[in-house]
Each structure stands twice: as C-alpha cells, then as structure tokens.
Design a protein around this motif. Structure first.
Motif, mmCIF file in Angstrom:
data_model
loop_
_atom_site.group_PDB
_atom_site.id
_atom_site.type_symbol
_atom_site.label_atom_id
_atom_site.label_comp_id
_atom_site.label_asym_id
_atom_site.label_seq_id
_atom_site.Cartn_x
_atom_site.Cartn_y
_atom_site.Cartn_z
ATOM 1 N N ARG A 1 0.847 -1.189 0.000
ATOM 2 C CA ARG A 1 0.000 0.000 0.000
ATOM 3 C C ARG A 1 0.886 1.244 0.000
ATOM 4 N NH1 ARG A 1 -4.808 -0.130 3.443
ATOM 5 N NH2 ARG A 1 -5.639 -1.075 1.570
ATOM 6 N N ILE A 2 0.599 2.135 -0.915
ATOM 7 C CA ILE A 2 1.245 3.442 -0.932
ATOM 8 C C ILE A 2 0.471 4.316 0.035
ATOM 9 C CG2 ILE A 2 1.768 5.488 -2.318
ATOM 10 C CD1 ILE A 2 1.826 3.590 -4.795
ATOM 11 N N SER A 3 1.155 4.838 1.043
ATOM 12 C CA SER A 3 0.451 5.704 1.992
ATOM 13 C C SER A 3 0.673 7.187 1.690
ATOM 14 C CB SER A 3 0.854 5.381 3.437
ATOM 15 O OG SER A 3 2.233 5.490 3.617
ATOM 16 N N TYR A 4 1.843 7.562 1.221
ATOM 17 C CA TYR A 4 2.126 8.944 0.821
ATOM 18 C C TYR A 4 3.085 8.899 -0.357
ATOM 19 C CZ TYR A 4 0.099 10.342 5.261
ATOM 20 O OH TYR A 4 -0.761 10.515 6.307
ATOM 21 N N PHE A 5 2.846 9.781 -1.325
ATOM 22 C CA PHE A 5 3.673 9.815 -2.528
ATOM 23 C C PHE A 5 3.660 11.257 -3.014
ATOM 24 C CE2 PHE A 5 3.925 7.733 -7.067
ATOM 25 C CZ PHE A 5 5.185 8.233 -7.234
ATOM 26 N N CYS A 6 4.814 11.885 -3.037
ATOM 27 C CA CYS A 6 4.855 13.288 -3.448
ATOM 28 C C CYS A 6 6.160 13.580 -4.178
ATOM 29 C CB CYS A 6 4.724 14.202 -2.229
ATOM 30 S SG CYS A 6 4.561 15.952 -2.664
ATOM 31 N N VAL A 7 6.029 14.350 -5.233
ATOM 32 C CA VAL A 7 7.181 14.812 -6.006
ATOM 33 C C VAL A 7 7.173 16.338 -5.951
ATOM 34 C CG1 VAL A 7 8.195 14.931 -8.317
ATOM 35 C CG2 VAL A 7 7.184 12.782 -7.497
ATOM 36 N N ARG B 1 -0.075 -7.211 -5.650
ATOM 37 C CA ARG B 1 -0.660 -5.960 -6.117
ATOM 38 C C ARG B 1 -0.167 -4.792 -5.260
ATOM 39 N NH1 ARG B 1 -4.728 -8.118 -3.010
ATOM 40 N NH2 ARG B 1 -5.847 -6.685 -1.658
ATOM 41 N N ILE B 2 -0.377 -3.610 -5.806
ATOM 42 C CA ILE B 2 -0.098 -2.360 -5.090
ATOM 43 C C ILE B 2 -1.410 -1.594 -5.031
ATOM 44 C CG2 ILE B 2 1.190 -0.182 -5.124
ATOM 45 C CD1 ILE B 2 3.319 -1.671 -6.823
ATOM 46 N N GLU B 3 -1.719 -1.057 -3.867
ATOM 47 C CA GLU B 3 -2.936 -0.271 -3.688
ATOM 48 C C GLU B 3 -2.564 1.136 -3.254
ATOM 49 O OE1 GLU B 3 -5.410 -2.188 -0.782
ATOM 50 O OE2 GLU B 3 -5.983 -3.791 -2.162
ATOM 51 N N VAL B 4 -3.413 2.063 -3.617
ATOM 52 C CA VAL B 4 -3.234 3.448 -3.188
ATOM 53 C C VAL B 4 -4.616 4.075 -3.047
ATOM 54 C CG1 VAL B 4 -2.960 4.296 -5.565
ATOM 55 C CG2 VAL B 4 -2.065 5.647 -3.661
ATOM 56 N N HIS B 5 -4.799 4.834 -1.990
ATOM 57 C CA HIS B 5 -6.000 5.656 -1.839
ATOM 58 C C HIS B 5 -5.603 7.055 -2.286
ATOM 59 C CE1 HIS B 5 -9.565 7.555 -0.280
ATOM 60 N NE2 HIS B 5 -8.822 8.360 0.439
ATOM 61 N N CYS B 6 -6.331 7.587 -3.239
ATOM 62 C CA CYS B 6 -5.993 8.906 -3.781
ATOM 63 C C CYS B 6 -7.278 9.716 -3.846
ATOM 64 C CB CYS B 6 -5.361 8.738 -5.167
ATOM 65 S SG CYS B 6 -4.676 10.244 -5.843
ATOM 66 N N HIS B 7 -7.340 10.773 -3.076
ATOM 67 C CA HIS B 7 -8.555 11.575 -2.965
ATOM 68 C C HIS B 7 -9.051 12.032 -4.342
ATOM 69 C CE1 HIS B 7 -11.332 14.708 -1.708
ATOM 70 N NE2 HIS B 7 -11.315 14.134 -0.507
ATOM 71 N N SER B 8 -10.350 12.118 -4.486
ATOM 72 C CA SER B 8 -10.954 12.477 -5.775
ATOM 73 C C SER B 8 -10.497 13.842 -6.290
ATOM 74 C CB SER B 8 -12.481 12.432 -5.677
ATOM 75 O OG SER B 8 -12.942 13.333 -4.694
ATOM 76 N N ARG B 9 -10.062 14.736 -5.405
ATOM 77 C CA ARG B 9 -9.620 16.069 -5.851
ATOM 78 C C ARG B 9 -8.238 16.034 -6.521
ATOM 79 N NH1 ARG B 9 -8.748 16.237 -0.306
ATOM 80 N NH2 ARG B 9 -6.624 16.726 0.306
ATOM 81 N N ARG B 10 -7.509 14.955 -6.401
ATOM 82 C CA ARG B 10 -6.150 14.872 -6.952
ATOM 83 C C ARG B 10 -6.169 14.292 -8.377
ATOM 84 N NH1 ARG B 10 -3.066 16.351 -2.744
ATOM 85 N NH2 ARG B 10 -3.650 15.672 -0.657
ATOM 86 N N GLU B 11 -6.783 15.028 -9.283
ATOM 87 C CA GLU B 11 -6.979 14.540 -10.643
ATOM 88 C C GLU B 11 -5.665 14.290 -11.388
ATOM 89 O OE1 GLU B 11 -9.820 17.011 -12.662
ATOM 90 O OE2 GLU B 11 -11.270 16.793 -11.013
#
Length: 145
Positions: free
Chosen positions: A74-80, A108-118
């Motif tokens: 699970r990806i918990s935080y990912f930022c560039v 598998r890899i899972e990530v929760h990504c808020h709907s506002r982060r298009e």
C-alpha cells in the motif's frame, strides 16, 4: 537522480513536500514518524535524490493477506516536488516500488488517492493502476479513561 531508502536526515525535505501535498507538518514531527516507520519491518520509505536535494518520496506498507496467496503493498504517501514533476521522478519512485513489492511477494499495489487529486489519478492510470470503487474508513476514538 538516485532512488534510495529514506532516512531521518530527510525529515525537513519530506515535511516540506507533505506541506505542499496539503499535510502541514514540522520536520520534528516527521523525524519522529520516520523513526517509527524505518524501524517497522513491514514499512519502507524511498526517496528520489539529486545530490543532497530530495526531489520526491514514497511511503509504503506491506500487508499480509489471509485468504489469498500474495501479500499487497500500500502506498500511503507519494509526493514529487512541483518543480520537478514531469521529469521522471514519480515514474522512478513507482518503478522502485514495483520492484520492492515483487521482492516482498506482493501480488498488487494499492493506493488511496482523494478524488480532488486529478493529476495524480492520471499518473496512476498511465502506470497501469485501475480504479477500485469503494474505500471506507472509520475514525478510531480514544477510550475515555
């Protein structure tokens, strides 16, 4: 650019990136969080670095599955860093994540990504992620005591 394990010395850079992502935190808070995460056997933190500069990071957790053969990552935080987006930093971090997940026996890899982060959604779709339509959460309230 080099992908390497994160370290407590990266706290200020990671705090700045998290603030950019919408999670305003201090370097001291991140240093304490990093110490816990780096000591956890089922967690990992990777950073993309150019010399001393941290260009991005990805925080990962490896979760055993009970009823299926492979574990998952699970990806918990990912930022560039916004100034380096579009230059392959995110792709390099995601590729390193895939390699690490495979080495850990994940299917598998899972990530929760808020709907506002298009823009983030477009990145994930380009890299082969598909949408899973439900994500439920419940806050844990401390017991009165």
């Amino acid at each position: 650019m080099k992908i390497r394990p994160g370290e407590v010395a990266d706290s200020a850079a990671i705090a700045a990136l998290l603030t950019e992502l919408g999670y305003p935190v201090s370097a001291a808070f991140i240093a304490a969080s990093l110490q816990r995460q780096l000591a956890h056997p089922d967690a990992a933190l990777l950073v993309a670095a150019q010399g001393e500069a941290v260009l991005g990071f990805i925080s990962l957790h490896f979760i055993p599955q009970l009823g299926l053969p492979g574990d998952f990552c699970r990806i918990s935080y990912f930022c560039v860093d916004p100034g380096t987006r579009g230059q392959g930093v995110g792709t390099a971090l995601e590729a390193a994540t895939c390699a690490l997940a495979e080495a850990r026996g994940c299917d598998r890899i899972e990530v929760h990504c808020h709907s506002r982060r298009e823009l983030a959604h477009r990145f994930y779709f380009r890299h082969g992620y598909t949408e899973s339509p439900k994500y439920l959460q419940k806050p844990v309230q401390p017991s009165p005591g």
